[in-house]
Design a protein around this motif. Sequence first.
Motif, PDB file in Angstrom:
ATOM      1  N   ILE A  53       0.844  -1.204   0.000  1.00  0.00           N
ATOM      2  CA  ILE A  53       0.000   0.000   0.000  1.00  0.00           C
ATOM      3  C   ILE A  53       0.876   1.249   0.000  1.00  0.00           C
ATOM      4  CG2 ILE A  53      -1.696   1.337   1.319  1.00  0.00           C
ATOM      5  CD1 ILE A  53      -2.864  -1.151  -0.073  1.00  0.00           C
ATOM      6  N   ALA A  54       1.897   1.268   0.825  1.00  0.00           N
ATOM      7  CA  ALA A  54       2.788   2.430   0.893  1.00  0.00           C
ATOM      8  C   ALA A  54       3.479   2.671  -0.446  1.00  0.00           C
ATOM      9  CB  ALA A  54       3.821   2.231   1.997  1.00  0.00           C
ATOM     10  N   ILE A  55       3.957   1.625  -1.074  1.00  0.00           N
ATOM     11  CA  ILE A  55       4.638   1.770  -2.359  1.00  0.00           C
ATOM     12  C   ILE A  55       3.634   2.139  -3.455  1.00  0.00           C
ATOM     13  CG2 ILE A  55       6.054   0.610  -4.097  1.00  0.00           C
ATOM     14  CD1 ILE A  55       7.495   1.295  -1.404  1.00  0.00           C
ATOM     15  N   ALA A  56       2.442   1.557  -3.410  1.00  0.00           N
ATOM     16  CA  ALA A  56       1.407   1.884  -4.396  1.00  0.00           C
ATOM     17  C   ALA A  56       1.057   3.365  -4.334  1.00  0.00           C
ATOM     18  CB  ALA A  56       0.164   1.028  -4.173  1.00  0.00           C
ATOM     19  N   TRP A  57       1.092   3.941  -3.132  1.00  0.00           N
ATOM     20  CA  TRP A  57       0.824   5.368  -2.983  1.00  0.00           C
ATOM     21  C   TRP A  57       1.817   6.179  -3.815  1.00  0.00           C
ATOM     22  CZ3 TRP A  57       3.187   9.838  -1.542  1.00  0.00           C
ATOM     23  CH2 TRP A  57       2.356  10.920  -1.255  1.00  0.00           C
ATOM     24  N   LEU A  58       3.086   5.831  -3.694  1.00  0.00           N
ATOM     25  CA  LEU A  58       4.112   6.532  -4.466  1.00  0.00           C
ATOM     26  C   LEU A  58       3.919   6.335  -5.964  1.00  0.00           C
ATOM     27  CD1 LEU A  58       7.478   5.914  -2.609  1.00  0.00           C
ATOM     28  CD2 LEU A  58       6.397   8.096  -3.088  1.00  0.00           C
ATOM     29  N   LEU A  59       3.637   5.115  -6.356  1.00  0.00           N
ATOM     30  CA  LEU A  59       3.494   4.806  -7.775  1.00  0.00           C
ATOM     31  C   LEU A  59       2.293   5.511  -8.398  1.00  0.00           C
ATOM     32  CD1 LEU A  59       4.382   1.012  -7.708  1.00  0.00           C
ATOM     33  CD2 LEU A  59       5.847   2.920  -8.419  1.00  0.00           C
ATOM     34  N   ARG A  60       1.290   5.828  -7.590  1.00  0.00           N
ATOM     35  CA  ARG A  60       0.074   6.514  -8.074  1.00  0.00           C
ATOM     36  C   ARG A  60       0.281   8.022  -8.172  1.00  0.00           C
ATOM     37  NH1 ARG A  60      -4.379   8.510  -9.538  1.00  0.00           N
ATOM     38  NH2 ARG A  60      -6.448   7.844  -8.905  1.00  0.00           N
ATOM     39  N   HIS A  61       1.354   8.515  -7.579  1.00  0.00           N
ATOM     40  CA  HIS A  61       1.607   9.957  -7.587  1.00  0.00           C
ATOM     41  C   HIS A  61       1.841  10.434  -9.020  1.00  0.00           C
ATOM     42  CE1 HIS A  61       3.258  13.854  -6.721  1.00  0.00           C
ATOM     43  NE2 HIS A  61       2.831  13.706  -5.487  1.00  0.00           N
ATOM     44  N   PRO A  62       1.241  11.562  -9.400  1.00  0.00           N
ATOM     45  CA  PRO A  62       1.375  12.037 -10.781  1.00  0.00           C
ATOM     46  C   PRO A  62       2.793  12.429 -11.191  1.00  0.00           C
ATOM     47  CG  PRO A  62       0.145  13.614  -9.445  1.00  0.00           C
ATOM     48  CD  PRO A  62       0.341  12.390  -8.605  1.00  0.00           C
ATOM     49  N   ALA A  63       3.691  12.591 -10.247  1.00  0.00           N
ATOM     50  CA  ALA A  63       5.065  12.967 -10.580  1.00  0.00           C
ATOM     51  C   ALA A  63       5.908  11.786 -11.050  1.00  0.00           C
ATOM     52  CB  ALA A  63       5.736  13.636  -9.377  1.00  0.00           C
ATOM     53  N   GLY A  64       5.349  10.580 -11.013  1.00  0.00           N
ATOM     54  CA  GLY A  64       6.104   9.414 -11.469  1.00  0.00           C
ATOM     55  C   GLY A  64       7.277   9.080 -10.559  1.00  0.00           C
ATOM     56  N   ILE A  65       7.047   9.171  -9.272  1.00  0.00           N
ATOM     57  CA  ILE A  65       8.102   8.919  -8.286  1.00  0.00           C
ATOM     58  C   ILE A  65       8.525   7.449  -8.337  1.00  0.00           C
ATOM     59  CG2 ILE A  65       8.650   8.904  -5.820  1.00  0.00           C
ATOM     60  CD1 ILE A  65       6.582  11.197  -5.544  1.00  0.00           C
ATOM     61  N   GLN A  66       9.827   7.223  -8.311  1.00  0.00           N
ATOM     62  CA  GLN A  66      10.372   5.874  -8.305  1.00  0.00           C
ATOM     63  C   GLN A  66      10.849   5.531  -6.886  1.00  0.00           C
ATOM     64  OE1 GLN A  66      13.536   6.008 -11.161  1.00  0.00           O
ATOM     65  NE2 GLN A  66      12.151   5.793 -12.884  1.00  0.00           N
ATOM     66  N   PRO A  67      10.224   4.542  -6.253  1.00  0.00           N
ATOM     67  CA  PRO A  67      10.656   4.185  -4.899  1.00  0.00           C
ATOM     68  C   PRO A  67      11.964   3.394  -4.917  1.00  0.00           C
ATOM     69  CG  PRO A  67       8.777   2.857  -5.570  1.00  0.00           C
ATOM     70  CD  PRO A  67       9.039   3.826  -6.679  1.00  0.00           C
TER      71      PRO A  67
END
Length: 133
Positions: A80-94
């Motif tokens: 869930i935490a990583i999915a949050w980042l991946l859904r961000h419109p900035a295209g953040i790479q964890p």
Amino acid sequence: MPVGSLNHSYFPHYVANQKSPALGADGILDYCRLHNITIQAWAPLARGRALGGTDDPKAIELARVVSELARAKDVPNEAIAIAWLLRHPAGIQPVIGSTEPARIKACCAAECVTLSREEWYSLYVAGRGARLP
């Protein structure tokens, strides 16, 4: 460019490099998006604090929201935490930053998670500790 707060952030959020997440974004992500600069979130799980590994009230609330969504979607909390980042419109790479195979596997489950805008926002609010104005 790492994402996180200087003030012990418990969840990756885009109010980067500020003394207080409640102040709002400082334009870093907007600048990066306009100039095609990729953002990397280093240690996005905050050594487990984002998943409840602390007694901070804000982190406890975030862990509750993460756990609730993880149960509903039948995935590990890390996903869930990583999915949050991946859904961000900035295209953040964890950048997971773990040497524990189980943690890495749990994070990879984010690939199968779809967060609605409402779910994404509920995580943002819980990690931030306050609603947006």
